[in-house]
Design a protein around this motif. Structure first.
Motif, mmCIF file in Angstrom:
data_model
loop_
_atom_site.group_PDB
_atom_site.id
_atom_site.type_symbol
_atom_site.label_atom_id
_atom_site.label_comp_id
_atom_site.label_asym_id
_atom_site.label_seq_id
_atom_site.Cartn_x
_atom_site.Cartn_y
_atom_site.Cartn_z
ATOM 1 N N VAL A 73 1.203 -1.593 -0.520
ATOM 2 C CA VAL A 73 0.287 0.213 -0.069
ATOM 3 C C VAL A 73 0.609 1.038 -0.322
ATOM 4 N N ASP A 74 1.700 1.400 0.908
ATOM 5 C CA ASP A 74 2.797 2.152 0.711
ATOM 6 C C ASP A 74 4.121 1.939 -0.419
ATOM 7 N N ALA A 75 3.745 0.983 -0.848
ATOM 8 C CA ALA A 75 4.859 1.384 -2.100
ATOM 9 C C ALA A 75 4.934 1.542 -3.663
ATOM 10 N N GLU A 76 5.285 2.612 -3.764
ATOM 11 C CA GLU A 76 5.818 3.401 -5.629
ATOM 12 C C GLU A 76 4.998 1.845 -6.188
ATOM 13 N N PRO A 77 4.211 2.376 -7.295
ATOM 14 C CA PRO A 77 3.751 1.441 -8.299
ATOM 15 C C PRO A 77 4.951 2.284 -9.876
ATOM 16 N N GLY A 78 5.299 2.459 -9.715
ATOM 17 C CA GLY A 78 6.321 3.096 -10.436
ATOM 18 C C GLY A 78 5.578 3.419 -12.145
ATOM 19 N N ARG A 79 6.457 4.147 -12.803
ATOM 20 C CA ARG A 79 5.177 3.890 -14.000
ATOM 21 C C ARG A 79 4.568 2.529 -15.051
ATOM 22 N N LEU A 80 3.818 3.389 -15.033
ATOM 23 C CA LEU A 80 2.491 2.620 -15.364
ATOM 24 C C LEU A 80 1.552 2.708 -16.829
ATOM 25 N N ARG A 81 2.195 2.163 -17.835
ATOM 26 C CA ARG A 81 1.216 1.825 -18.586
ATOM 27 C C ARG A 81 -0.482 1.984 -18.478
ATOM 28 N N ILE A 82 -1.670 2.743 -18.696
ATOM 29 C CA ILE A 82 -2.333 2.645 -18.354
ATOM 30 C C ILE A 82 -3.264 2.731 -19.344
ATOM 31 N N GLY A 83 -4.236 2.326 -19.686
ATOM 32 C CA GLY A 83 -5.140 2.400 -21.195
ATOM 33 C C GLY A 83 -5.948 2.659 -20.594
ATOM 34 N N PHE A 84 -7.267 3.193 -21.247
ATOM 35 C CA PHE A 84 -8.380 3.675 -21.154
ATOM 36 C C PHE A 84 -10.066 3.668 -21.840
ATOM 37 N N SER A 85 -11.064 3.018 -21.325
ATOM 38 C CA SER A 85 -12.077 3.714 -22.291
ATOM 39 C C SER A 85 -13.026 3.618 -21.722
ATOM 40 N N THR A 86 -14.563 4.393 -22.134
ATOM 41 C CA THR A 86 -15.548 4.709 -21.069
ATOM 42 C C THR A 86 -16.567 4.578 -22.221
ATOM 43 N N ARG A 87 -16.439 3.766 -23.392
ATOM 44 C CA ARG A 87 -17.609 2.859 -24.611
ATOM 45 C C ARG A 87 -18.171 2.312 -23.665
ATOM 46 N N SER A 88 -19.370 1.696 -23.771
ATOM 47 C CA SER A 88 -19.656 0.523 -22.859
ATOM 48 C C SER A 88 -19.777 -0.620 -23.292
ATOM 49 N N PRO A 89 -19.596 -1.759 -23.207
ATOM 50 C CA PRO A 89 -18.739 -2.794 -24.330
ATOM 51 C C PRO A 89 -20.544 -3.459 -24.410
ATOM 52 N N VAL A 90 -22.074 -2.914 -24.579
ATOM 53 C CA VAL A 90 -23.131 -3.524 -24.461
ATOM 54 C C VAL A 90 -24.117 -2.930 -25.374
ATOM 55 N N GLY A 91 -22.863 -1.666 -25.772
ATOM 56 C CA GLY A 91 -24.019 -0.466 -26.865
ATOM 57 C C GLY A 91 -24.848 -0.064 -26.349
ATOM 58 N N GLY A 92 -24.904 0.364 -24.780
ATOM 59 C CA GLY A 92 -25.672 0.869 -23.868
ATOM 60 C C GLY A 92 -25.150 3.063 -23.651
ATOM 61 N N ARG A 93 -25.974 3.075 -23.117
ATOM 62 C CA ARG A 93 -25.482 4.643 -22.169
ATOM 63 C C ARG A 93 -24.236 4.935 -21.636
ATOM 64 N N VAL A 94 -23.119 5.003 -21.453
ATOM 65 C CA VAL A 94 -22.951 6.164 -20.427
ATOM 66 C C VAL A 94 -23.028 6.967 -19.648
ATOM 67 N N ASP A 95 -23.068 7.440 -18.438
ATOM 68 C CA ASP A 95 -23.797 9.088 -18.310
ATOM 69 C C ASP A 95 -22.305 9.925 -18.454
ATOM 70 N N ALA A 96 -22.614 10.980 -18.636
ATOM 71 C CA ALA A 96 -21.601 12.177 -18.324
ATOM 72 C C ALA A 96 -20.440 11.732 -17.273
ATOM 73 N N GLU A 97 -21.092 11.535 -16.295
ATOM 74 C CA GLU A 97 -20.218 11.560 -14.805
ATOM 75 C C GLU A 97 -19.545 10.569 -14.761
#
Length: 494
Positions: free
Chosen positions: A250-274
């Motif tokens: 918990v207190d250890a540094e994670p190092g420099r991570l590569r992180i991919g992100f997506s906000t698209r619903s995998p089932v094609g539904g709505r994703v709220d702006a929040e």
């Protein structure tokens, strides 16, 4: 003193007891006082064991351990404590008493926790909302008109309301992460086999179910994983142990991570702006901490994964309701109409159809592993939509009537072709389409409470790691908790 204790995590409370600054009996009574003050409005407790807890503390039979004297709530499904009622949220089991103590509960006890009861869950743990005929509606401490999520909804409501800092939870499709997001908590789903499901269960839902806790602090989750991790004799799947205690990460540094992100619903539904805003805010925070963040997602057919998940869902509901009926002699009417419809779909599915869906899981795991060769973590919203209002997700009466008629006629294939299946699948997954991936690929994932919506409701973001990489998740969670603390963000005190 009661209010001061409310703000401590479990590690902190254990330290107070060990230092003699408070006794286990005093902490127990303070906990029960908080429950009594708020429970009428929240309704998170399924089985109350306060008198047994008081007797154990008075006799001094609480074992030593890292959490000696700290109160704990189990989840009212599969966290079996011999001699204690376990209803699984269904009228069919309202008088059911567990005959054995599972490994999870034994390890909780050995760690020194005082078990004070169990928390509510939807019938058989099947929904992302916690509303049952047996126990009534469990409500979010952040807004009593909204659900805390499910299936660990009672656990999330109890922790968010400040009853206690940690409660037992489990996750077969998001049931730790979804209520964590809705209730502003930290929720980690471990890898397959990290926590034993034994002895009465080998692997829940073909290994898709994992058991852990819901907490406010990252260090509580890590310390508890140290308590719970490790195989039991006869477990069908044994994972390699961690290189060092999870609490040390918990207190250890994670190092420099590569992180991919997506906000698209995998089932094609709505994703709220929040939810989109929550991920965008997390990405900015991560970049500020030195991580590389870019839009990218695993090459996985989300609609196929959803169909595979629903096939698992249907099949296990059919098997579970059949076993309960066989063991209790109850009628099918003892179950909710939705549960009966799901069981009917499971009975209508052939073994061949089930196996064909199950065979896709390996493909999902391979493609996620390919993604993790390029990115350390996959970041998404935890949920696509916010917490539903109480009653909002009830199946319409018309659909209940149609499903009931088909159930009585025993013609499940008709139901499969009626369009109700697609409606059920979409209704079940539209709000929560992001969490099932980690279950069907057996990898660890966590929901981190980094955002608050314009309506004042918490919003979590999800990180999915490669198999066995709980340490990486905990290192990053610790870094995020230090950079953007959420401990002081709590609902109105009820």
């Amino acid at each position: 003193m009661i209010e001061e204790l409310r703000d401590r995590d479990a590690v902190g409370l254990a330290a107070l007891i060990a230092a003699g600054e408070i006794s286990a009996a005093e902490l127990l009574e303070a906990t029960l006082a908080r429950i009594d003050r708020a429970e009428a409005g929240i309704n998170a407790i399924a089985v109350d064991l306060r008198e047994r807890a008081r007797a154990e503390v008075a006799r001094g039979v609480v074992p030593g351990g890292p959490f000696a004297g700290v109160p704990f709530l189990l989840k009212d499904i599969f966290q079996e404590d011999a001699g204690v009622t376990m209803t699984m949220g269904t009228l069919a089991l309202k008088d059911h008493v567990a005959r054995t103590t599972c490994a999870y509960v034994r390890r909780v006890r050995e760690a020194g926790f005082v078990i004070i009861g169990s928390t509510t869950t939807p019938e058989l743990g099947l929904k992302a909302t916690t509303e049952t005929v047996l126990h009534g509606d469990t409500r979010s401490p952040w807004n009593l008109e909204r659900t805390p999520g499910g299936s660990s909804g009672g656990a999330a409501a109890a922790v968010a309301a400040g009853y206690l800092p940690m409660a037992g939870a489990s996750d077969g499709g998001g049931s730790i992460r979804i209520p964590a997001s809705y209730c502003g908590l930290f929720g980690l789903k471990p890898s397959r086999g990290r926590v034993s499901e034994g002895p009465s269960i080998g692997e829940g839902w073909e290994g898709a179910v994992c058991t852990h806790v819901l907490t406010r602090s990252v260090r509580d989750s890590a310390a508890m994983l140290d308590v719970l991790a490790g195989a039991e004799p006869g477990d069908p799947f044994v994972i390699a142990p961690p290189a060092r205690p999870f609490a040390a990460e918990v207190d250890a540094e994670p190092g420099r991570l590569r992180i991919g992100f997506s906000t698209r619903s995998p089932v094609g539904g709505r994703v709220d702006a929040e939810m989109v805003a929550a991920v965008a805010g997390a990405a900015r925070l991560l970049e500020g901490l030195g991580h590389v963040v870019e839009e990218a997602a695993p090459d996985i057919d989300g609609e196929l994964l959803a169909r595979c998940y629903m096939g698992l869902y249907f099949g296990h509901v059919a098997a579970m309701t059949a076993r309960i009926r066989r063991e209790t002699g109850c009628a099918s009417s003892a179950f909710h109409a939705d549960t009966r419809a799901l069981a009917l779909l499971g009975r209508a599915m052939s073994a061949g159809e089930y196996v064909a869906l199950r065979e896709h899981w390996n493909g999902f795991a391979r493609k996620l592993a390919a993604f993790h060769e390029r990115y350390d973590l996959f970041l998404t919203p935890t949920t696509a939509l916010g917490a539903a209002r109480i009653g909002e997700l009830d199946t319409p009466k018309r659909m209940q009537a149609i499903a009931g008629l088909i159930d009585r006629l025993g013609v499940g294939k008709v139901l499969m072709k009626s369009g109700i299946v697609d409606d059920l699948a979409f209704r079940n997954l539209e709000r929560t389409p992001f969490t099932q991936l980690a279950n069907l690929t057996f990898v660890p994932a966590m929901s981190v409470p980094l955002h608050v919506g314009a309506d004042g409701m918490p919003v979590g973001v999800q990180f999915v790691a490669r198999f066995g990489a709980e340490a990486m998740l905990l290192r990053l969670a610790g870094q995020l908790e230090r950079a953007a603390p959420w401990a002081g963000r709590m609902p109105v005190r009820h």
